[in-house]
Motif scaffolding. Structure first.
Motif, PDB file in Angstrom:
ATOM      1  N   GLN A 127     -48.761  37.590  12.417  1.00  0.00           N
ATOM      2  CA  GLN A 127     -47.956  37.732  13.626  1.00  0.00           C
ATOM      3  C   GLN A 127     -47.360  36.403  14.073  1.00  0.00           C
ATOM      4  O   GLN A 127     -46.245  36.368  14.603  1.00  0.00           O
ATOM      5  N   THR A 128     -48.061  35.319  13.855  1.00  0.00           N
ATOM      6  CA  THR A 128     -47.522  34.002  14.212  1.00  0.00           C
ATOM      7  C   THR A 128     -46.265  33.668  13.417  1.00  0.00           C
ATOM      8  O   THR A 128     -45.476  32.803  13.825  1.00  0.00           O
ATOM      9  N   ASP A 129     -46.057  34.350  12.290  1.00  0.00           N
ATOM     10  CA  ASP A 129     -44.843  34.123  11.505  1.00  0.00           C
ATOM     11  C   ASP A 129     -43.598  34.590  12.253  1.00  0.00           C
ATOM     12  O   ASP A 129     -42.484  34.144  11.947  1.00  0.00           O
ATOM     13  N   VAL A 130     -43.745  35.489  13.220  1.00  0.00           N
ATOM     14  CA  VAL A 130     -42.598  35.892  14.036  1.00  0.00           C
ATOM     15  C   VAL A 130     -42.055  34.682  14.796  1.00  0.00           C
ATOM     16  O   VAL A 130     -40.834  34.497  14.925  1.00  0.00           O
TER      17      VAL A 130
ATOM     18  N   ALA B  72     -52.631  37.912  23.801  1.00  0.00           N
ATOM     19  CA  ALA B  72     -52.910  37.094  22.620  1.00  0.00           C
ATOM     20  C   ALA B  72     -51.858  37.341  21.546  1.00  0.00           C
ATOM     21  O   ALA B  72     -51.403  36.409  20.868  1.00  0.00           O
ATOM     22  N   SER B  73     -51.475  38.614  21.377  1.00  0.00           N
ATOM     23  CA  SER B  73     -50.490  38.931  20.344  1.00  0.00           C
ATOM     24  C   SER B  73     -49.104  38.424  20.719  1.00  0.00           C
ATOM     25  O   SER B  73     -48.376  37.896  19.874  1.00  0.00           O
ATOM     26  N   ALA B  74     -48.719  38.567  21.988  1.00  0.00           N
ATOM     27  CA  ALA B  74     -47.426  38.044  22.409  1.00  0.00           C
ATOM     28  C   ALA B  74     -47.390  36.529  22.291  1.00  0.00           C
ATOM     29  O   ALA B  74     -46.376  35.948  21.884  1.00  0.00           O
ATOM     30  N   THR B  75     -48.493  35.872  22.621  1.00  0.00           N
ATOM     31  CA  THR B  75     -48.568  34.414  22.471  1.00  0.00           C
ATOM     32  C   THR B  75     -48.386  34.013  21.014  1.00  0.00           C
ATOM     33  O   THR B  75     -47.736  33.009  20.708  1.00  0.00           O
ATOM     34  N   SER B  76     -48.936  34.798  20.099  1.00  0.00           N
ATOM     35  CA  SER B  76     -48.731  34.503  18.676  1.00  0.00           C
ATOM     36  C   SER B  76     -47.247  34.546  18.326  1.00  0.00           C
ATOM     37  O   SER B  76     -46.748  33.702  17.570  1.00  0.00           O
TER      38      SER B  76
ATOM     39  N   GLY C 158     -44.711  38.022  30.310  1.00  0.00           N
ATOM     40  CA  GLY C 158     -45.293  36.782  30.808  1.00  0.00           C
ATOM     41  C   GLY C 158     -45.420  35.742  29.713  1.00  0.00           C
ATOM     42  O   GLY C 158     -45.157  34.548  29.919  1.00  0.00           O
ATOM     43  N   SER C 159     -45.795  36.192  28.513  1.00  0.00           N
ATOM     44  CA  SER C 159     -45.969  35.266  27.393  1.00  0.00           C
ATOM     45  C   SER C 159     -44.646  34.752  26.847  1.00  0.00           C
ATOM     46  O   SER C 159     -44.631  33.832  26.033  1.00  0.00           O
ATOM     47  N   ALA C 160     -43.549  35.354  27.286  1.00  0.00           N
ATOM     48  CA  ALA C 160     -42.246  34.830  26.891  1.00  0.00           C
ATOM     49  C   ALA C 160     -41.993  33.442  27.477  1.00  0.00           C
ATOM     50  O   ALA C 160     -41.195  32.675  26.926  1.00  0.00           O
ATOM     51  N   TYR C 161     -42.706  33.098  28.577  1.00  0.00           N
ATOM     52  CA  TYR C 161     -42.351  31.854  29.270  1.00  0.00           C
ATOM     53  C   TYR C 161     -43.511  31.136  29.946  1.00  0.00           C
ATOM     54  O   TYR C 161     -43.558  29.909  29.963  1.00  0.00           O
ATOM     55  N   ALA C 162     -44.461  31.852  30.513  1.00  0.00           N
ATOM     56  CA  ALA C 162     -45.466  31.273  31.404  1.00  0.00           C
ATOM     57  C   ALA C 162     -46.675  30.712  30.657  1.00  0.00           C
ATOM     58  O   ALA C 162     -46.823  30.880  29.449  1.00  0.00           O
ATOM     59  N   ASN C 163     -47.556  30.058  31.408  1.00  0.00           N
ATOM     60  CA  ASN C 163     -48.885  29.655  30.932  1.00  0.00           C
ATOM     61  C   ASN C 163     -49.924  30.133  31.926  1.00  0.00           C
ATOM     62  O   ASN C 163     -49.742  29.992  33.138  1.00  0.00           O
ATOM     63  N   ASN C 164     -51.018  30.685  31.404  1.00  0.00           N
ATOM     64  CA  ASN C 164     -52.138  31.053  32.269  1.00  0.00           C
ATOM     65  C   ASN C 164     -53.345  31.351  31.392  1.00  0.00           C
ATOM     66  O   ASN C 164     -53.189  31.864  30.278  1.00  0.00           O
ATOM     67  N   VAL C 165     -54.538  31.049  31.896  1.00  0.00           N
ATOM     68  CA  VAL C 165     -55.736  31.342  31.114  1.00  0.00           C
ATOM     69  C   VAL C 165     -56.084  32.816  31.138  1.00  0.00           C
ATOM     70  O   VAL C 165     -56.921  33.265  30.361  1.00  0.00           O
ATOM     71  N   HIS C 166     -55.432  33.601  32.030  1.00  0.00           N
ATOM     72  CA  HIS C 166     -55.732  35.032  32.064  1.00  0.00           C
ATOM     73  C   HIS C 166     -54.492  35.839  32.414  1.00  0.00           C
ATOM     74  O   HIS C 166     -53.786  35.560  33.389  1.00  0.00           O
ATOM     75  N   ARG C 167     -54.240  36.870  31.641  1.00  0.00           N
ATOM     76  CA  ARG C 167     -53.040  37.693  31.752  1.00  0.00           C
ATOM     77  C   ARG C 167     -52.903  38.426  33.076  1.00  0.00           C
ATOM     78  O   ARG C 167     -51.801  38.826  33.464  1.00  0.00           O
TER      79      ARG C 167
ATOM     80  N   ILE D 194     -35.150  40.218  15.964  1.00  0.00           N
ATOM     81  CA  ILE D 194     -36.426  40.619  15.361  1.00  0.00           C
ATOM     82  C   ILE D 194     -37.003  41.730  16.211  1.00  0.00           C
ATOM     83  O   ILE D 194     -37.248  41.546  17.410  1.00  0.00           O
ATOM     84  N   LEU D 195     -37.196  42.897  15.610  1.00  0.00           N
ATOM     85  CA  LEU D 195     -37.746  44.049  16.317  1.00  0.00           C
ATOM     86  C   LEU D 195     -39.124  44.358  15.757  1.00  0.00           C
ATOM     87  O   LEU D 195     -39.286  44.549  14.548  1.00  0.00           O
ATOM     88  N   THR D 196     -40.105  44.396  16.643  1.00  0.00           N
ATOM     89  CA  THR D 196     -41.480  44.605  16.190  1.00  0.00           C
ATOM     90  C   THR D 196     -42.336  45.097  17.352  1.00  0.00           C
ATOM     91  O   THR D 196     -41.834  45.433  18.411  1.00  0.00           O
ATOM     92  N   ALA D 197     -43.629  45.141  17.114  1.00  0.00           N
ATOM     93  CA  ALA D 197     -44.606  45.487  18.146  1.00  0.00           C
ATOM     94  C   ALA D 197     -45.647  44.388  18.217  1.00  0.00           C
ATOM     95  O   ALA D 197     -45.776  43.567  17.304  1.00  0.00           O
ATOM     96  N   ASP D 198     -46.410  44.376  19.292  1.00  0.00           N
ATOM     97  CA  ASP D 198     -47.432  43.345  19.439  1.00  0.00           C
ATOM     98  C   ASP D 198     -48.777  43.770  18.864  1.00  0.00           C
ATOM     99  O   ASP D 198     -49.598  42.931  18.515  1.00  0.00           O
ATOM    100  N   HIS D 199     -49.001  45.076  18.756  1.00  0.00           N
ATOM    101  CA  HIS D 199     -50.275  45.572  18.227  1.00  0.00           C
ATOM    102  C   HIS D 199     -50.165  47.070  18.017  1.00  0.00           C
ATOM    103  O   HIS D 199     -49.171  47.701  18.414  1.00  0.00           O
ATOM    104  N   GLY D 200     -51.195  47.651  17.433  1.00  0.00           N
ATOM    105  CA  GLY D 200     -51.235  49.091  17.256  1.00  0.00           C
ATOM    106  C   GLY D 200     -52.251  49.751  18.149  1.00  0.00           C
ATOM    107  O   GLY D 200     -53.046  49.097  18.836  1.00  0.00           O
ATOM    108  N   HIS D 201     -52.216  51.081  18.140  1.00  0.00           N
ATOM    109  CA  HIS D 201     -53.232  51.905  18.783  1.00  0.00           C
ATOM    110  C   HIS D 201     -53.957  52.683  17.678  1.00  0.00           C
ATOM    111  O   HIS D 201     -54.261  52.107  16.637  1.00  0.00           O
TER     112      HIS D 201
END
Length: 525
Positions: free
Chosen positions: A100-103, A231-235, A284-293, A505-512
């Motif tokens: 995912q970090t390759d995105v 975590a996935s969006a941050t990646s 939020g992960s597009a721009y911000a910083n925080n230790v908790h979502r 780039i079109l994708t998802a952050d995780h699955g269900h």
């Protein structure tokens, strides 16, 4: 404006087959061709994320630099560099999948190659199976059983160089504890480490895992953490592995700059669009910083350029921010720390007033307005922002913070599910709000008017909410709503200079954990 709660069990709707299927499966908890979770005997037995491989579709670039022989997962050395340790049973010399970090790295490479418009289009929670379900329902047949697939616009579009691949989403760890007020990690390392074992999960997104419990961190032989959205969006935005709940901080809680802020420092304009609250994990992960979502109000402050607990001196803020969040109210919220302000949990009234151009702030504000059509409100604000060379802020939604949920047949009349009550919308809830297409086009116009280069995230966040609810009707509707937005975006690109300087780039952050045992049950339209 209101959102009524009514009991789950009520008469199924003849003539709306997916809604009827959802109601029947919910009331009986029998599978009837599909189920959620590792247990094939009950319809609903897992309501959160999984460690499935996730599809990615690229437009304007290809994936050769990260997949196959270039996959991080073929190299013990690269995995150690990525995680800080070598995850158990994760090295795979034959891996075609990547990480995912390759995105993040793909976006960096696109910039280096001369692209001037970068669009990261994220379907929150849309794994291969969710995409498959929507494509089956839309086409009225089972058009494929593996691979990229066909039937949805993002699968079929060939107006640009396009590619398809899939990646691992596992985080650095789950179970890390933090202190929101001090913005520090208090227990680094967590309780379960990340990794991906293809022998237990399968080496393709459509694989049937040999151990059905492995994707939910309950495997008999191997246990690896599955990711959350932050975590996935941050990646994808910052290129690192981190703990679940982190927003652009590493596993020790140290600040990491997302690509948007790196580009902003080089003169790029930045936009974020979402169908859920503006400060949720992915936007939020597009721009911000925080230790908790869940420190929502502070995440919003980072995004709109106001002082936050993490950035007392304030960040510059984004140029365009449009999404949900309107309609919610809370008197207390322990997740947000001592500086939580009662009222709207995502944006305080004081902060809204500070940023409003009418009060000397930098943003033209469009918000849900009683008696007015949402698209008209947004269009007027966009036109003003462009004409006066200002920023654009849009705030819409119903109770819960999201836009109204579209269902598989295209209406806004959801049925219930076992973990969630049914939502009912008034006519005003529909007319006074906007769609993901409306928001995306407003963002594109505003950013383009400011001049290239620019970076934009678009999030179809309601897919995740539907899948958490184990609601196939809402899930298909959310994918189709996002596909409509993607169609609008591709048409806009074609009408504004084409693809030569554009990367999407079109994708998802995780699955269900949707499982279709009998996909034909979704072919009835």
């Amino acid at each position: 404006m209101f959102l009524a709660i009514v009991p789950i069990a009520h008469c199924a709707r003849p003539g709306d087959p997916v809604a009827e299927l959802q109601e029947t499966n919910t009331e009986t908890n029998e599978t009837n061709g599909l189920h959620w979770g590792p247990n094939p005997k009950t319809y609903s037995n897992w309501t959160t994320h999984s460690n499935r491989l996730i599809p990615v579709y690229t437009f304007g670039i290809n994936l050769d630099s990260v997949r196959g022989q270039n996959s991080i997962y073929r190299s013990e050395e690269k995995l150690k560099e990525l995680f800080g340790f070598v995850p158990t049973k994760t090295v795979n010399p034959e891996a075609e999948y990547f990480d995912q970090t390759d995105v993040y790295r793909l976006q960096k490479m696109a910039v280096d190659s001369g692209k001037k418009r970068i669009i990261l289009f994220v379907y929150d929670g849309m794994d291969w199976q969710t995409t498959w379900a929507a494509a089956i329902n839309k086409s009225g047949k089972v058009p494929y059983r593996e691979g990229r697939g066909t039937g949805l616009h993002f699968q079929d579009y060939r107006g640009a160089t396009t590619d398809f691949g899939y990646f691992v989403t596992t985080p650095h760890n789950s179970g890390t504890d933090v202190n929101v007020d001090r913005q520090i990690v208090t227990s680094p390392g967590g309780s379960t480490k990340g990794g991906y074992d293809p022998k237990e999960a399968g080496d393709k997104p459509w694989s049937i895992p040999p151990d059905a419990n492995y994707p939910i961190a309950k495997g008999k032989n191997t246990k690896h953490a599955y990711t959350d959205s932050s975590a996935s969006a941050t990646s994808m935005t910052a290129g690192i592995k981190t703990y679940n709940n982190a927003v652009n901080v590493d596993y020790l809680g140290r600040e990491i700059l997302p690509i948007s802020r790196q580009l902003q420092s080089e003169g790029w304009h930045i936009g974020v669009v979402t169908s859920v609250p503006i400060c949720h994990a992915t936007p939020g992960s597009a721009y911000a910083n925080n230790v908790h979502r869940y420190d929502y109000q502070d995440i919003t402050r980072d995004m709109i350029g106001l002082p936050s607990v993490f950035h007392p001196g304030a960040l510059p803020g984004v140029d365009v921010l449009i999404g949900g969040g309107s309609g919610d109210k809370k008197e207390k919220d322990g997740n947000q720390g001592e500086n939580f302000v009662p009222g709207n949990p995502y944006l305080t009234q004081e902060d809204m007033e500070k940023i409003n151009l009418a009060n000397g702030g930098p943003y033209v504000v469009a918000e849900r307005t009683s008696g007015r059509k949402g698209p008209e409100v947004l269009e007027e604000a966009k036109a003003k922002a462009i004409a006066e060379e200002k920023r654009l802020f849009g705030f819409f939604g119903v109770k819960g913070g999201h836009l109204p949920f579209q269902t598989a047949n295209g209406d806004f009349n959801p049925v219930g599910s076992r973990p969630s009550k049914v939502e009912k919308y008034t006519e005003a809830d529909i007319s006074e709000n906007v769609t993901l297409s409306d928001m995306s086009l407003a963002a594109l116009d505003t950013l383009e008017a400011k001049g290239k280069p620019w970076w934009l995230m678009i999030e179809a966040g309601d897919v995740d909410w539907a899948n958490h609810s184990n609601n196939i009707d809402n899930s298909i509707g959310a994918v189709l709503s996002g596909d409509q937005a993607f169609h609008s975006v591709t048409k806009w690109i074609e009408e504004h200079g084409g693809w030569d300087d554009t990367c999407l780039i079109l994708t998802a952050d995780h699955g269900h954990y949707l499982v279709l045992e009998d996909p034909e049950v979704l072919t009835v339209k």
